[in-house]
Design a protein around this motif. Structure first.
Motif, PDB file in Angstrom:
ATOM      1  N   LEU A  54     -10.861  19.464  96.240  1.00  0.00           N
ATOM      2  CA  LEU A  54      -9.888  19.707  95.171  1.00  0.00           C
ATOM      3  C   LEU A  54     -10.471  19.927  93.773  1.00  0.00           C
ATOM      4  CD1 LEU A  54      -7.446  16.997  96.498  1.00  0.00           C
ATOM      5  CD2 LEU A  54      -6.789  19.384  96.167  1.00  0.00           C
ATOM      6  N   ALA A  55     -11.751  19.662  93.582  1.00  0.00           N
ATOM      7  CA  ALA A  55     -12.291  19.745  92.213  1.00  0.00           C
ATOM      8  C   ALA A  55     -12.134  21.143  91.641  1.00  0.00           C
ATOM      9  CB  ALA A  55     -13.753  19.326  92.202  1.00  0.00           C
ATOM     10  N   ASP A  56     -11.489  21.220  90.498  1.00  0.00           N
ATOM     11  CA  ASP A  56     -11.324  22.523  89.855  1.00  0.00           C
ATOM     12  C   ASP A  56     -11.713  22.459  88.377  1.00  0.00           C
ATOM     13  OD1 ASP A  56      -9.258  20.894  89.121  1.00  0.00           O
ATOM     14  OD2 ASP A  56      -7.648  22.332  89.503  1.00  0.00           O
ATOM     15  N   PRO A  65      -4.601  26.723  92.996  1.00  0.00           N
ATOM     16  CA  PRO A  65      -4.654  28.176  92.809  1.00  0.00           C
ATOM     17  C   PRO A  65      -6.007  28.789  93.179  1.00  0.00           C
ATOM     18  CG  PRO A  65      -3.905  27.030  90.802  1.00  0.00           C
ATOM     19  CD  PRO A  65      -4.402  25.999  91.742  1.00  0.00           C
ATOM     20  N   GLY A  66      -7.080  28.182  92.790  1.00  0.00           N
ATOM     21  CA  GLY A  66      -8.364  28.862  92.977  1.00  0.00           C
ATOM     22  C   GLY A  66      -9.162  28.328  94.145  1.00  0.00           C
ATOM     23  N   ARG A  67      -8.482  27.927  95.200  1.00  0.00           N
ATOM     24  CA  ARG A  67      -9.235  27.230  96.247  1.00  0.00           C
ATOM     25  C   ARG A  67     -10.234  28.122  96.968  1.00  0.00           C
ATOM     26  NH1 ARG A  67      -3.870  27.355  98.104  1.00  0.00           N
ATOM     27  NH2 ARG A  67      -3.604  28.561 100.002  1.00  0.00           N
ATOM     28  N   ALA A 120     -13.888  30.683  87.403  1.00  0.00           N
ATOM     29  CA  ALA A 120     -13.152  31.916  87.107  1.00  0.00           C
ATOM     30  C   ALA A 120     -14.086  33.117  87.101  1.00  0.00           C
ATOM     31  CB  ALA A 120     -12.434  31.782  85.769  1.00  0.00           C
ATOM     32  N   GLN A 121     -15.328  32.901  86.664  1.00  0.00           N
ATOM     33  CA  GLN A 121     -16.301  33.998  86.632  1.00  0.00           C
ATOM     34  C   GLN A 121     -16.777  34.358  88.036  1.00  0.00           C
ATOM     35  OE1 GLN A 121     -19.185  32.364  83.939  1.00  0.00           O
ATOM     36  NE2 GLN A 121     -17.785  32.527  82.192  1.00  0.00           N
TER      37      GLN A 121
END
Lengths: 441, 259
Positions: free
Chosen positions: A142-144, A16-18, A114-115
């Motif tokens: 891929l690290a999230d 999602p946050g790539r 997210a920030q």
């Protein structure tokens, strides 16, 4: 392409946050490089003792966004401040950062991403150039999740910070990619304890990279107890950079997992920087352990003390590579490596490889590596005092491993780690006395 | 108590003991003297059950039991103790923990209740007092970094704690200066009792100045060639071991007897 890489390519498409925090391009580059170069074969020196042929046929999915449920009793004895991750997902319900001293910031990476602050997460944009760095590249893509720990200059805390990574059951095999940053500013001093625990039997993959940055005079004690499920795979890498007079004390107890590989690189860039890295590779059953140290003495008067012990029982394999480089100009450096191994059964294999490269004058370097069995004279000494053979073996085996705990200066902490080590040794059961053959490295 | 008959022992294919016989009664102190290579250490090791010593003939019985059929730990539990010539350093094993494990393993093997840590510490203090020892050796790893004297004192301390019926001292005097030697001898003397026997193996007579034996044996070429009272040790001291050679192989002796 291998099934393994295929599954990671799919995971990337679903990440999602790539593009968060301006990392989209570097993530895509890293993935493309990993897919282009493929998995390292056995001809790759760095993977010689850990063939990936069977592993690359496996596939892994990403974990759900919400952390899985596990029995909180697992956390008994792990005080706060602590951050807990389940199958790679941050678990706020079990985490509690209260009690951190002022000047210490501890946050899960997901919150920082997210920030959207690019500067706070720019360590994620690091490029990995070597074709055999496939897991690092996959991590970069891929690290999230992970842990970001920062200590301001001069902050000293004796209160250990606990990081708990729990693997637990899921309907399918999951892969997590964690990226950590442990950054201590000038003269800061902290103790960090990593626990890798099995909440339930699982066959997941945890692919993690930790960046350790120690500024001048900083001191970090970093203890890692890897006691994952017998089916779990852990690919870990630690890259540490030490400035002048920084001291990095580290203990790695590799007690669990099916496949646990750890590559630990430390660059001693400032004069007087020092790394003390001890560890135990406890290989039993069909476990495969592979630890690679790469200590790089860049500046003069730097020092490393490396004390590693290995046990091989059952049909396990343990590989240890102790690489020390003393660069030109790093005069006055001192390097000591000891790697002793006990082969407890004929079906086990231990490979040890000390590699010393010296390009400076006036250095002291000592290394020793051995694979053997329990000392017959010590055995007789204990038995002649009335201690039965199996008990004498257990006593000597525990003592053999416990030597590594000297890296921990705090006595109660040392005892608590000794208890974890003893519990793992007790699982070995009565140590076999059949004659074993050693494998030359 | 201990009865050795016609004992033949091979080490690495070579016969070291060649028909040794010996009988020790409770409360007695026997000294075994002899030149280097006579088989003195072999005797201690074979009684304690060390691997690598092949008994080809003869018997060793202890209180009527066949000692040679027992494992080393079973021999220890039945009351045999060997003070090592070279006590082994065992890094990572705390001395107190080791001693308690040994004491309790023996008690368990004899069907006695194990000592808890309070009971054990009480016993430790008693024995330290008897031997006039300080407790500084207790917190360290077994023999690790101990001086020669400390190692031997630790052996005697183990002897005191384990309370064997038969204590074999294998060249306990070797490598000790005169003060350490006296110290060790005083310890042994304090532990002499009517039901405890000692087998004191030594190359030199000087230990016997401080530990008075009941019987002195001369061991040469794998056999006991002469037995007598304490005066025998003095004779050896005066004449040297060359004098013994006459008794090993009369007729082949050199002029050593005249020395």
């Amino acid at each position: 392409m291998s099934a393994l890489l295929d599954s990671f390519a799919s995971a990337f498409d679903a990440l999602p946050g790539r593009d968060a925090a301006g990392l989209g391009a570097s993530r895509r580059d890293a993935l493309a490089a990993a897919l282009r170069d493929g998995m390292p074969g056995t001809r790759s020196e760095r993977w010689k003792y850990t063939p990936l042929r069977a592993f690359e046929r496996r596939t892994f999915a990403a974990a759900d966004a919400q952390p899985a449920i596990f029995d909180g009793a697992l956390l008994a004895g792990i005080p706060t401040p602590r951050l807990v991750f389940v199958n790679g997902r941050y678990d706020p319900a079990h985490s509690d950062a209260a009690g951190l001293p002022p000047g210490v910031a501890l946050q899960p990476l997901s919150q920082l991403l997210a920030q959207g602050g690019e500067r706070e997460v720019n360590f994620l944009a690091r490029r990995f150039e070597r074709p055999d760095e496939v897991f690092a590249r996959l991590n970069a893509a891929l690290a999230d999740e992970g842990v970001v720990l920062r200590a301001e200059a001069g902050v000293r805390s004796a209160l250990p910070i606990h990081l708990v990574f729990v693997g637990t059951a899921a309907g399918r095999d999951l892969a997590s990619h964690s990226r950590h940053l442990f950054e201590l500013r000038r003269d800061a001093e902290l103790t960090l304890i990593e626990h890798h625990l099995a909440g339930a039997a699982n066959t997941h993959l945890a692919n993690s990279i930790a960046h350790v940055h120690l500024a001048a005079g900083a001191r970090l004690t970093h203890l890692r107890v890897q006691d994952e499920a017998p089916g779990a795979s852990l690919i870990s890498r630690t890259d540490a950079v030490l400035a002048r007079d920084a001291i990095y004390r580290r203990l790695d107890l590799e007690l669990g997992g099916a496949l646990a590989r750890h590559e630990f690189n430390a660059s001693l860039q400032g004069e007087g920087a020092q790394v003390i890295s001890n560890g135990v590779l406890l290989a039993d059953g069909k476990r495969h352990l592979d630890t690679r140290l790469g200590i790089d003495h860049v500046a003069r008067d730097t020092r490393c003390d490396l004390l590693w012990r290995g046990l091989g029982s059952g049909r396990s394999k343990a590989a240890f590579h102790g690489g020390i480089t003393i660069r030109e100009g790093a005069d006055g450096s001192v390097a000591a490596l000891s790697n002793k191994n006990l082969l407890l059964s004929a079906g086990a294999e231990i490979d040890t490889q000390p590699v010393l490269e010296i390009h400076a004058d006036e250095v002291q370097a000592a290394h020793g590596a051995a694979v053997g069995q329990l000392d017959a004279t010590s055995m007789f000494y204990l038995r002649s005092r009335g201690i039965p053979e199996p008990q004498a073996r257990a006593l000597l085996t525990a003592a053999f491993c416990r030597e590594t705990l000297n890296v921990i200066e705090d006595a109660p902490l040392r005892e608590s780690l000794a208890a974890k080590l003893d519990a793992a040794l007790a699982r070995l059961g009565p140590v076999q006395s059949e004659p074993a053959q050693s494998e030359p490295a | 108590m201990l009865k050795i008959e016609n004992l033949h022992v091979r080490v690495a294919g070579k016969e070291i003991l060649k028909g040794l016989s010996l009988e020790v009664q409770p409360g007695q102190v026997h000294a075994i003297m002899g030149p280097n290579g006579a088989g003195k250490s072999t005797l201690g090791n074979v009684i304690a059950g060390r691997e690598g010593y092949e008994v080809v003939a003869g018997s060793v019985t202890f209180e009527g039991r066949d000692l040679l059929a027992l494992e080393p730990e079973e021999r220890a539990a039945s009351g045999v103790f060997l003070a090592f010539q070279y006590p082994v350093e065992i890094p990572g094993v705390n001395n107190t923990y080791f001693l308690r494990t040994a004491v309790n393993a023996q008690r368990k093997a004899r069907g006695e209740s194990e000592l808890d840590s309070m009971q054990f510490l009480k016993k430790v203090r008693e024995k330290l007092a008897v031997l006039h020892l300080k407790d500084d050796l207790l917190q360290r790893a077994v023999n690790e970094g101990f001086s020669g004297g400390e190692k031997k004192r630790n052996e005697i301390f183990q002897l005191a704690l384990l309370e064997p019926k038969l204590a074999i001292l294998d060249e306990t005097d070797s490598g000790l200066d005169i003060d350490a030697l006296k110290n060790v001898a005083e310890g042994v003397n304090a532990l002499r009792s009517p039901d405890r026997a000692f087998l004191v193996v030594t190359h030199y007579q000087r230990l016997l100045d401080y530990i008075t034996p009941d019987v002195v044996h001369v061991l040469a070429d794998g056999r006991i060639v002469e037995s007598g009272g304490p005066e025998l040790a003095l004779q050896l001291e005066a004449h040297g071991y060359a004098w013994v050679k006459d008794r090993v192989a009369p007729g082949h002796a050199s002029s050593g007897a005249a020395a």
